[in-house]
Scaffold this motif. Sequence first.
Motif, PDB file in Angstrom:
ATOM      1  N   SER A   2       0.841  -1.186   0.000  1.00 42.32           N
ATOM      2  CA  SER A   2       0.000   0.000   0.000  1.00 42.32           C
ATOM      3  C   SER A   2       0.880   1.241   0.000  1.00 42.32           C
ATOM      4  O   SER A   2       2.014   1.205   0.487  1.00 42.32           O
ATOM      5  CB  SER A   2      -0.900   0.003   1.243  1.00 42.32           C
ATOM      6  OG  SER A   2      -0.114   0.001   2.411  1.00 42.32           O
ATOM      7  N   PRO A   3       0.390   2.341  -0.552  1.00 45.28           N
ATOM      8  CA  PRO A   3       1.200   3.558  -0.594  1.00 45.28           C
ATOM      9  C   PRO A   3       1.455   4.101   0.802  1.00 45.28           C
ATOM     10  O   PRO A   3       0.663   3.905   1.726  1.00 45.28           O
ATOM     11  CB  PRO A   3       0.354   4.517  -1.427  1.00 45.28           C
ATOM     12  CG  PRO A   3      -1.041   4.015  -1.302  1.00 45.28           C
ATOM     13  CD  PRO A   3      -0.923   2.531  -1.174  1.00 45.28           C
ATOM     14  N   SER A   4       2.597   4.768   0.955  1.00 43.66           N
ATOM     15  CA  SER A   4       2.885   5.438   2.217  1.00 43.66           C
ATOM     16  C   SER A   4       2.224   6.807   2.209  1.00 43.66           C
ATOM     17  O   SER A   4       1.678   7.249   1.197  1.00 43.66           O
ATOM     18  CB  SER A   4       4.402   5.572   2.402  1.00 43.66           C
ATOM     19  OG  SER A   4       4.964   6.350   1.355  1.00 43.66           O
ATOM     20  N   ARG A   5       2.258   7.470   3.361  1.00 46.65           N
ATOM     21  CA  ARG A   5       1.659   8.791   3.476  1.00 46.65           C
ATOM     22  C   ARG A   5       2.739   9.787   3.875  1.00 46.65           C
ATOM     23  O   ARG A   5       3.695   9.449   4.578  1.00 46.65           O
ATOM     24  CB  ARG A   5       0.546   8.797   4.534  1.00 46.65           C
ATOM     25  CG  ARG A   5      -0.564   7.795   4.290  1.00 46.65           C
ATOM     26  CD  ARG A   5      -1.584   8.317   3.312  1.00 46.65           C
ATOM     27  NE  ARG A   5      -2.446   9.335   3.920  1.00 46.65           N
ATOM     28  CZ  ARG A   5      -3.319  10.066   3.238  1.00 46.65           C
ATOM     29  NH1 ARG A   5      -3.406   9.918   1.920  1.00 46.65           N
ATOM     30  NH2 ARG A   5      -4.088  10.954   3.835  1.00 46.65           N
ATOM     31  N   ALA A   6       2.597  11.018   3.422  1.00 54.94           N
ATOM     32  CA  ALA A   6       3.532  12.069   3.787  1.00 54.94           C
ATOM     33  C   ALA A   6       2.821  13.409   3.721  1.00 54.94           C
ATOM     34  O   ALA A   6       1.796  13.555   3.040  1.00 54.94           O
ATOM     35  CB  ALA A   6       4.737  12.061   2.833  1.00 54.94           C
ATOM     36  N   ARG A   7       3.351  14.370   4.415  1.00 57.74           N
ATOM     37  CA  ARG A   7       2.782  15.715   4.347  1.00 57.74           C
ATOM     38  C   ARG A   7       3.366  16.468   3.155  1.00 57.74           C
ATOM     39  O   ARG A   7       4.561  16.332   2.855  1.00 57.74           O
ATOM     40  CB  ARG A   7       3.059  16.476   5.637  1.00 57.74           C
ATOM     41  CG  ARG A   7       2.387  15.888   6.864  1.00 57.74           C
ATOM     42  CD  ARG A   7       2.558  16.801   8.072  1.00 57.74           C
ATOM     43  NE  ARG A   7       3.969  17.087   8.327  1.00 57.74           N
ATOM     44  CZ  ARG A   7       4.396  18.084   9.112  1.00 57.74           C
ATOM     45  NH1 ARG A   7       3.520  18.881   9.710  1.00 57.74           N
ATOM     46  NH2 ARG A   7       5.689  18.280   9.301  1.00 57.74           N
ATOM     47  N   GLU A  24      -1.967  15.725   3.945  1.00 61.08           N
ATOM     48  CA  GLU A  24      -1.383  14.399   3.764  1.00 61.08           C
ATOM     49  C   GLU A  24      -1.684  13.891   2.364  1.00 61.08           C
ATOM     50  O   GLU A  24      -2.810  14.046   1.867  1.00 61.08           O
ATOM     51  CB  GLU A  24      -1.928  13.421   4.814  1.00 61.08           C
ATOM     52  CG  GLU A  24      -1.279  13.559   6.174  1.00 61.08           C
ATOM     53  CD  GLU A  24      -1.228  12.233   6.922  1.00 61.08           C
ATOM     54  OE1 GLU A  24      -1.995  11.308   6.561  1.00 61.08           O
ATOM     55  OE2 GLU A  24      -0.417  12.120   7.861  1.00 61.08           O
ATOM     56  N   VAL A  25      -0.669  13.297   1.730  1.00 58.34           N
ATOM     57  CA  VAL A  25      -0.833  12.749   0.385  1.00 58.34           C
ATOM     58  C   VAL A  25      -0.294  11.323   0.359  1.00 58.34           C
ATOM     59  O   VAL A  25       0.537  10.937   1.189  1.00 58.34           O
ATOM     60  CB  VAL A  25      -0.098  13.609  -0.666  1.00 58.34           C
ATOM     61  CG1 VAL A  25      -0.690  15.011  -0.732  1.00 58.34           C
ATOM     62  CG2 VAL A  25       1.405  13.663  -0.387  1.00 58.34           C
ATOM     63  N   ASP A  26      -0.778  10.551  -0.600  1.00 57.37           N
ATOM     64  CA  ASP A  26      -0.265   9.202  -0.816  1.00 57.37           C
ATOM     65  C   ASP A  26       1.035   9.262  -1.612  1.00 57.37           C
ATOM     66  O   ASP A  26       1.147  10.037  -2.570  1.00 57.37           O
ATOM     67  CB  ASP A  26      -1.273   8.364  -1.597  1.00 57.37           C
ATOM     68  CG  ASP A  26      -2.484   7.991  -0.764  1.00 57.37           C
ATOM     69  OD1 ASP A  26      -2.341   7.899   0.471  1.00 57.37           O
ATOM     70  OD2 ASP A  26      -3.570   7.807  -1.352  1.00 57.37           O
ATOM     71  N   ILE A  27       2.007   8.433  -1.228  1.00 57.21           N
ATOM     72  CA  ILE A  27       3.250   8.293  -1.985  1.00 57.21           C
ATOM     73  C   ILE A  27       3.294   6.854  -2.502  1.00 57.21           C
ATOM     74  O   ILE A  27       3.579   5.924  -1.740  1.00 57.21           O
ATOM     75  CB  ILE A  27       4.493   8.572  -1.118  1.00 57.21           C
ATOM     76  CG1 ILE A  27       4.357   9.919  -0.392  1.00 57.21           C
ATOM     77  CG2 ILE A  27       5.748   8.528  -1.977  1.00 57.21           C
ATOM     78  CD1 ILE A  27       4.291  11.123  -1.301  1.00 57.21           C
ATOM     79  N   ARG A 107       8.171  13.604   1.441  1.00 56.33           N
ATOM     80  CA  ARG A 107       8.612  12.465   0.627  1.00 56.33           C
ATOM     81  C   ARG A 107       8.048  12.659  -0.770  1.00 56.33           C
ATOM     82  O   ARG A 107       6.918  13.132  -0.936  1.00 56.33           O
ATOM     83  CB  ARG A 107       8.109  11.153   1.233  1.00 56.33           C
ATOM     84  CG  ARG A 107       8.603   9.889   0.548  1.00 56.33           C
ATOM     85  CD  ARG A 107       8.135   8.636   1.291  1.00 56.33           C
ATOM     86  NE  ARG A 107       8.672   8.602   2.649  1.00 56.33           N
ATOM     87  CZ  ARG A 107       7.926   8.617   3.756  1.00 56.33           C
ATOM     88  NH1 ARG A 107       6.587   8.627   3.663  1.00 56.33           N
ATOM     89  NH2 ARG A 107       8.477   8.600   4.934  1.00 56.33           N
TER      90      ARG A 107
END
Length: 319
Positions: A2-7, A24-27, A107
């Motif tokens: 699953s994608p990670s999350r980052a600000r 927060e966005v998906d990476i 990220r």
Amino acid sequence: MSPSRARAVVATAYGGPEVLELVEVDIPDPGPGQVVVDVRAAGTNPADVKSYAGVWGKDPAALPLRLGYEVSGVVSAVGPDAEGPLGAIAVGDEVAVFRIAGGYAERVLVPASAVLPKPAALSWSQAAGLLLTGGTATHTVVATGVRAGETVLVHGGTGGVGLMAVQLAVDEGATVVATASPGGHDLLRDLGAVPVRYGDGLADRVRALAPGGVDAAIDTVGTDEAVDVSLELVADPQRIATIAAFGRAASAGIKLLGGGPGADPGENIRMPARSRLLEQAGTGRLRVLVADEFALADVAAAHRTLMGSHAPGKIVLVT
């Protein structure tokens, strides 16, 4: 996986710095030819402000708009066949990354083609603030044909691109006369240039400093004074380049460089320059000045500083 999350910073509307928010966005995991970089610093540039100020249009479909063209950081994941301009990329590599979209983030997922090794001698902020202005400055020096033994006039010598253009022209062996307010004159001398105050009488002051004449001119400010004085002092208009005088360039017969209408983007010059710029900065031949650092959450304050009067050098976001 699953994608990670980052600000990450986004513009939620078109307007001033007040429209910037941290969300927060998906990476996603990296695919073929992609790399994930944990960002340590992101360079800010006037182009970032223009993107959400509506200078290039106000398409509601583009919102929320991600910002940031250049970052430095550490590689945290590598996709298949991910090779950078200087070779293989591995997890743990310290890198400088340009050109990308959405660099104001903790990220980022980026193409491997944008990833280059960060010289150990450069700080994170220096590495994040070098490649956009450095590439633009390289384009101006190449487009105006600067050569050793010539005299070059640089308008806006203590601005982001101006600082780089001054140093690159000096490195070519040219004599550089650079305009700035008096407060920037000592810095310009340190960089090997001859400083001159802009304003009424500029052409005469430059003539006094360059009795042998001016061979080329680089305009980074876009004022009528910069264009008029350049045309007065340089015999060949094609040895005058501007990155800012969009209204004057075509009628004056000078070169317009960059991303504006009718401008030469110079990608064949700017992108290959990245490795040389990093090498020059890493060995100390090119100084990367950092004026101030802001936390990612303080992006609005960073942009207000960027848009106002500040010390010479880059405004950088740090994570």
